[in-house]
Design an enzyme around this catalytic site. Structure first.
Site, PDB file in Angstrom:
ATOM      1  N   ASN A 127     -17.097 -19.733 -93.938  1.00 52.74           N
ATOM      2  CA  ASN A 127     -16.625 -18.595 -93.217  1.00 52.74           C
ATOM      3  C   ASN A 127     -15.967 -18.897 -91.700  1.00 52.74           C
ATOM      4  OD1 ASN A 127     -16.392 -16.241 -91.276  1.00 52.74           O
ATOM      5  ND2 ASN A 127     -18.915 -16.237 -90.993  1.00 52.74           N
ATOM      6  N   TRP A 128     -14.772 -18.968 -91.753  1.00 55.14           N
ATOM      7  CA  TRP A 128     -13.982 -19.534 -90.947  1.00 55.14           C
ATOM      8  C   TRP A 128     -14.053 -19.001 -89.363  1.00 55.14           C
ATOM      9  CZ3 TRP A 128      -8.532 -21.205 -93.385  1.00 55.14           C
ATOM     10  CH2 TRP A 128      -8.872 -22.218 -94.345  1.00 55.14           C
ATOM     11  N   LYS A 129     -14.523 -17.909 -89.446  1.00 57.11           N
ATOM     12  CA  LYS A 129     -14.751 -16.892 -88.202  1.00 57.11           C
ATOM     13  C   LYS A 129     -13.171 -16.879 -87.573  1.00 57.11           C
ATOM     14  CE  LYS A 129     -19.376 -18.451 -87.949  1.00 57.11           C
ATOM     15  NZ  LYS A 129     -20.514 -18.877 -87.219  1.00 57.11           N
TER      16      LYS A 129
ATOM     17  N   GLU B  19     -29.196 -16.071 -92.720  1.00 55.60           N
ATOM     18  CA  GLU B  19     -28.868 -16.577 -91.437  1.00 55.60           C
ATOM     19  C   GLU B  19     -29.610 -16.404 -90.196  1.00 55.60           C
ATOM     20  OE1 GLU B  19     -24.235 -17.880 -92.451  1.00 55.60           O
ATOM     21  OE2 GLU B  19     -24.288 -16.126 -90.789  1.00 55.60           O
TER      22      GLU B  19
ATOM     23  N   GLY C 273     -24.413 -21.897 -85.133  1.00 63.72           N
ATOM     24  CA  GLY C 273     -23.343 -22.565 -84.527  1.00 63.72           C
ATOM     25  C   GLY C 273     -24.158 -23.394 -83.313  1.00 63.72           C
TER      26      GLY C 273
ATOM     27  N   SER D  51     -25.722 -23.857 -89.186  1.00 61.55           N
ATOM     28  CA  SER D  51     -25.708 -25.337 -89.041  1.00 61.55           C
ATOM     29  C   SER D  51     -25.871 -25.997 -90.389  1.00 61.55           C
ATOM     30  CB  SER D  51     -26.462 -25.702 -87.939  1.00 61.55           C
ATOM     31  OG  SER D  51     -26.022 -25.129 -86.701  1.00 61.55           O
TER      32      SER D  51
ATOM     33  N   GLY E 275     -20.239 -22.434 -91.495  1.00 57.98           N
ATOM     34  CA  GLY E 275     -19.198 -21.881 -90.473  1.00 57.98           C
ATOM     35  C   GLY E 275     -18.438 -23.394 -90.084  1.00 57.98           C
ATOM     36  N   GLY E 276     -19.089 -23.831 -89.086  1.00 59.87           N
ATOM     37  CA  GLY E 276     -18.092 -25.148 -88.396  1.00 59.87           C
ATOM     38  C   GLY E 276     -17.755 -26.055 -89.460  1.00 59.87           C
TER      39      GLY E 276
HETATM   40  P1  13P Z   1     -22.432 -22.581 -88.374  1.00 55.13           P
HETATM   41  O1  13P Z   1     -22.398 -23.206 -89.731  1.00 55.13           O
HETATM   42  O2  13P Z   1     -21.329 -23.096 -87.408  1.00 55.13           O
HETATM   43  O3  13P Z   1     -23.632 -22.548 -87.749  1.00 55.13           O
HETATM   44  O4  13P Z   1     -22.041 -21.008 -88.705  1.00 55.13           O
HETATM   45  C1  13P Z   1     -23.007 -20.474 -89.770  1.00 55.13           C
HETATM   46  C2  13P Z   1     -22.435 -19.023 -90.023  1.00 55.13           C
HETATM   47  O5  13P Z   1     -22.452 -18.197 -89.054  1.00 55.13           O
HETATM   48  C3  13P Z   1     -21.683 -18.880 -91.162  1.00 55.13           C
HETATM   49  O6  13P Z   1     -21.478 -17.382 -91.532  1.00 55.13           O
END
Ligand code: 13P
Length: 256
Positions: A13-15, A170, A176, A216, A237-238
């Site tokens: 999920n690149w946000k 999640e 994050g 994370s 995410g990250g």
């Molecule tokens: P992170 O992996 O950056 O914590 O984000 C998780 C997330 O929200 C994936 O949708």
């Protein structure tokens, strides 16, 4: 059916990161690294990156997803994107109800449900996010909340449609923050989600549904997380913004 027969889904999920040109470059870098995956590999990217991402992923095992979809098929909804628009571009998955959308954009369990129904109706596979805040966890509401969010999200979804639905547990406190749920906490949370599906649809159906963990997840902790019986991959995410790290996670899920 059990974990061994559920296909793990690793979805990035690149946000709100990466321009179209950057998306193309990152996918080109990722393609050879994930080519041998024995799991579903998905990248959910910003709307404007989708054409470039689809083009870059062509001929590879990477599927492209969106990060949201509107709940109506068309109409006067300025700034929104409908399922058929995404479908026409070649999008296969869509993230729905991410905690950031619940927190910053007024997303509710009801709109999450409507978007899930619209995604399915439009031929997209929803990745529906559920998760408790730290306060809710500390008050002892994790199970109640996860079951409620899961059942609300799936209201009016038919059992036959669940093969196209992914649920992502999640925990909000793990997103994050660098604080990952322990593998046992992830397994327990995913187990609550699966139990909710069992309560609504029966245990046999619940065993077939892909339930991811997200929060994370990274190259170091992925292997332990995806080894858990209820964890069928991850929503990343990250670490999905770094080709090498994402590839390690894909490979960890492929070994299971
Ligand atoms: P992170 O992996 O950056 O914590 O984000 C998780 C997330 O929200 C994936 O949708």
């Amino acid at each position: 059916m059990n974990k061994a027969t559920r296909k793990a889904v690793i979805a990035g999920n690149w946000k709100m990161n990466k321009t179209p040109a950057e998306a193309k470059a990152l996918i080109e870098e990722m393609k050879p690294l994930v080519a041998g995956a024995d799991c579903e590999v998905v990248l959910c990217v910003p709307f404007v990156d989708i054409p470039a991402a689809i083009e870059a992923a062509k001929g590879s095992n990477i599927k492209i997803g969106a990060e949201n979809v509107h709940f109506k098929a068309s109409g006067a909804y300025t700034g929104e994107i409908a399922a058929n628009m995404l479908k026409e571009l070649g999008v296969e998955y869509v993230v729905i109800g991410h905690s950031e959308r619940r927190q910053y954009f007024g997303e509710t369990d009801q709109t999450v449900n409507l978007r899930t129904l619209a995604a399915l109706e439009g031929g997209l596979k929803p990745i529906v996010c559920v998760g408790e805040t730290l306060e809710q966890r500390e008050l002892g509401y994790t199970e109640t909340l996860l079951k409620f969010q899961t059942k609300m999200a799936l209201t009016n979804v038919k059992a036959s449609e669940l093969k196209d639905v992914v649920i992502a547990y999640e925990p909000v406190w793990a997103i994050g923050t660098g604080v990952t749920a322990t593998a046992d906490q992830a397994d327990e949370g995913n187990g609550f989600v699966r139990a909710a599906i069992a309560e609504a649809y029966g245990a046999e159906v619940a065993e077939t549904v892909t339930v991811q963990y997200g929060g994370s997840m990274n190259a170091k902790n992925a292997e332990e997380l995806v080894a858990k019986v209820n964890v069928d991959g991850g929503l990343i995410g990250g670490a999905s913004l770094k080709a090498a790290d994402f590839a390690v996670i894909v490979s960890a899920a492929s070994d299971k």
